[in-house]
Design an enzyme around this catalytic site. Structure first.
Site, PDB file in Angstrom:
ATOM      1  N   LYS A  15       1.114  -1.179   0.434  1.00  0.00           N
ATOM      2  CA  LYS A  15      -0.215   0.138  -0.156  1.00  0.00           C
ATOM      3  C   LYS A  15       1.166   1.248  -0.265  1.00  0.00           C
ATOM      4  O   LYS A  15       0.706   2.557  -1.622  1.00  0.00           O
ATOM      5  CB  LYS A  15      -0.749  -0.208   0.918  1.00  0.00           C
ATOM      6  N   ARG A  90      -9.321   1.221   8.711  1.00  0.00           N
ATOM      7  CA  ARG A  90      -9.466   0.024   8.700  1.00  0.00           C
ATOM      8  C   ARG A  90     -10.274  -0.640   9.669  1.00  0.00           C
ATOM      9  O   ARG A  90     -10.230  -1.747   9.706  1.00  0.00           O
ATOM     10  CB  ARG A  90      -7.246   0.287   9.704  1.00  0.00           C
ATOM     11  N   ARG A 129      11.493  -5.321   4.455  1.00  0.00           N
ATOM     12  CA  ARG A 129      11.373  -4.126   4.247  1.00  0.00           C
ATOM     13  C   ARG A 129      12.217  -2.967   5.511  1.00  0.00           C
ATOM     14  O   ARG A 129      12.299  -3.406   6.405  1.00  0.00           O
ATOM     15  CB  ARG A 129       9.573  -3.463   4.549  1.00  0.00           C
ATOM     16  N   ARG A 162      11.083  -1.354  10.712  1.00  0.00           N
ATOM     17  CA  ARG A 162      10.256  -0.789  12.110  1.00  0.00           C
ATOM     18  C   ARG A 162      10.097  -2.056  13.206  1.00  0.00           C
ATOM     19  O   ARG A 162       9.972  -3.307  12.334  1.00  0.00           O
ATOM     20  CB  ARG A 162       9.361  -0.640  10.930  1.00  0.00           C
ATOM     21  N   ARG A 173      -0.483  -8.901  13.477  1.00  0.00           N
ATOM     22  CA  ARG A 173      -1.092  -7.717  12.750  1.00  0.00           C
ATOM     23  C   ARG A 173      -1.942  -8.613  11.535  1.00  0.00           C
ATOM     24  O   ARG A 173      -2.868  -7.608  10.924  1.00  0.00           O
ATOM     25  CB  ARG A 173       0.469  -6.860  11.892  1.00  0.00           C
TER      26      ARG A 173
HETATM   27  P1  AMP Z   1       1.490   0.914   9.360  1.00  0.00           P
HETATM   28  O1  AMP Z   1       2.604   1.446   8.528  1.00  0.00           O
HETATM   29  O2  AMP Z   1       0.021   1.223   7.443  1.00  0.00           O
HETATM   30  O3  AMP Z   1       1.380  -0.301   8.612  1.00  0.00           O
HETATM   31  O4  AMP Z   1       0.813   1.039   9.794  1.00  0.00           O
HETATM   32  C1  AMP Z   1       0.845   0.329  11.376  1.00  0.00           C
HETATM   33  C2  AMP Z   1       0.397   0.699  12.639  1.00  0.00           C
HETATM   34  O5  AMP Z   1      -0.569   1.849  13.044  1.00  0.00           O
HETATM   35  C3  AMP Z   1      -0.619  -1.237  12.559  1.00  0.00           C
HETATM   36  O6  AMP Z   1      -0.159  -1.758  12.537  1.00  0.00           O
HETATM   37  C4  AMP Z   1      -1.517  -0.257  13.769  1.00  0.00           C
HETATM   38  O7  AMP Z   1      -1.249  -0.251  14.818  1.00  0.00           O
HETATM   39  C5  AMP Z   1      -1.859   1.667  13.670  1.00  0.00           C
HETATM   40  N1  AMP Z   1      -2.835   2.588  12.529  1.00  0.00           N
HETATM   41  C6  AMP Z   1      -2.271   2.912  11.057  1.00  0.00           C
HETATM   42  N2  AMP Z   1      -3.309   2.949  11.208  1.00  0.00           N
HETATM   43  C7  AMP Z   1      -4.126   2.675  11.585  1.00  0.00           C
HETATM   44  C8  AMP Z   1      -5.818   2.980  11.730  1.00  0.00           C
HETATM   45  N3  AMP Z   1      -6.343   3.537  10.554  1.00  0.00           N
HETATM   46  N4  AMP Z   1      -6.505   1.875  12.627  1.00  0.00           N
HETATM   47  C9  AMP Z   1      -5.741   2.338  14.073  1.00  0.00           C
HETATM   48  N5  AMP Z   1      -4.683   1.838  14.074  1.00  0.00           N
HETATM   49  C10 AMP Z   1      -3.645   2.355  12.446  1.00  0.00           C
END
Ligand code: AMP
Length: 218
Positions: A15, A90, A129, A162, A173
Site C-alpha cells: 500500500k 481500517r 522492508r 520497523r 498484524r
Molecule cells: P502501517 O504503517 O499502515 O502498517 O500502520 C502501522 C500501525 O499503525 C498499524 O499496525 C496500527 O497499529 C497503526 N495504525 C495505522 N493506521 C491505523 C488505523 N487506521 N487505525 C488504527 N490503527 C492504525
C-alpha cells in the site's frame, strides 16, 4: 481531476509503496495514518507512548484518535487537492467516521483500492522492508534496494527495520487485519467503490495494475 482514494489491503501488500508512487505521478497527497502515528510516537508525548505500545503489539489504535488525525490533515489540505488515504479506514467505525468527515468537507470518495497479495508474499515483504528514519520512504532489501546499502536515496537518512515488521508482531498484524479490516472490502464493494489490485508481482507490474484502475476512474 482530483482523485480521492482509500487504500485497503493487508500489511505487506505494498500500500505505502504504491501510494507513494501514485501520489508522485498524479500530484496527489499521500496521507498515511501509520506515518502520522509513528510521528506521534516519536514525539514521546503521553499519546505518543500509548500509540507506540499499541503499534508494537500489532493492534489498532482507537478509532477516534486516528479519525481526528485524518480530519486535521484533510482540513489542512482544503478541497484544492486529491489524496490517497493509505491505511485508513481500517475498521467499520472508521469507515463511517470517514463518511462524516468527507460530508463536512463537502468531498466525495472516487474509489477504494484493495491492494491484494498472498500470505507468503506479505511475510517475505514485511521481513525485508526497510524504512527511512528521516523521510519515511520505503525500500526492500531485495525487491527495492537503495543505491547505497542502509541509506535513503532521497534524503540520505538511515534505513531501519520497523519494530512492528519483526516476525513476532507480523503474525498479530495479519490477524488484526483479517478480523477488523477485511470486512471493509465488502463495505466498499456494496457502495460500488471497490477496485481490487493484484499486487503479487514485481513493483513494475503492480504499479501498472494500479495505474490501470486509476485510468478507469477518469
Ligand atoms: P502501517 O504503517 O499502515 O502498517 O500502520 C502501522 C500501525 O499503525 C498499524 O499496525 C496500527 O497499529 C497503526 N495504525 C495505522 N493506521 C491505523 C488505523 N487506521 N487505525 C488504527 N490503527 C492504525
Amino acid at each position: 481531476m482530483f482523485l480521492r482514494l482509500v487504500f485497503l489491503g493487508p500489511p505487506g501488500a505494498g500500500k505505502g509503496t504504491i501510494a507513494q508512487r501514485l501520489a508522485e505521478s498524479h500530484g496527489l497527497r499521500q496521507i498515511s495514518t501509520g506515518d502520522l502515528l509513528r510521528e506521534e510516537a516519536a514525539k514521546g508525548t503521553l499519546l505518543g507512548k500509548k500509540v507506540k505500545a499499541i503499534m508494537e503489539a500489532g493492534l489498532y489504535v482507537d478509532d477516534k484518535t486516528v479519525a481526528a488525525l485524518v480530519e486535521n490533515k484533510l482540513g489542512e489540505l482544503g478541497n484544492e487537492k486529491g489524496f490517497i488515504l493509505d491505511g485508513f479506514p481500517r475498521t467499520q467505525a472508521q469507515a463511517e467516521m470517514l463518511g462524516g468527515i468527507m460530508k463536512r468537507l463537502g468531498l466525495r470518495l472516487n474509489a477504494a483500492l484493495d491492494i491484494e497479495a498472498r500470505d507468503e508474499t506479505l511475510v517475505e515483504r514485511l521481513g525485508g522492508r526497510r524504512s527511512c528514519s528521516k523521510c519515511g520512504k520505503v525500500y526492500h532489501v531485495r525487491n527495492i534496494p537503495p543505491k547505497e546499502e542502509g541509506k535513503c536515496d532521497s534524503c540520505g537518512g538511515q534505513l531501519l527495520q520497523r519494530e512492528d515488521d519483526k516476525p513476532r508482531v507480523v503474525k498479530m498484524r495479519l490477524e488484526t487485519y483479517r478480523k477488523k479490516t477485511a470486512p471493509l472490502i465488502e463495505y466498499y464493494r456494496e457502495k460500488g467503490l471497490l477496485k481490487v489490485i493484484d499486487a503479487n508481482g514485481g513493483i513494475g507490474e503492480n504499479m501498472a495494475n494500479a495505474e490501470k484502475a486509476l485510468k478507469e476512474l477518469q
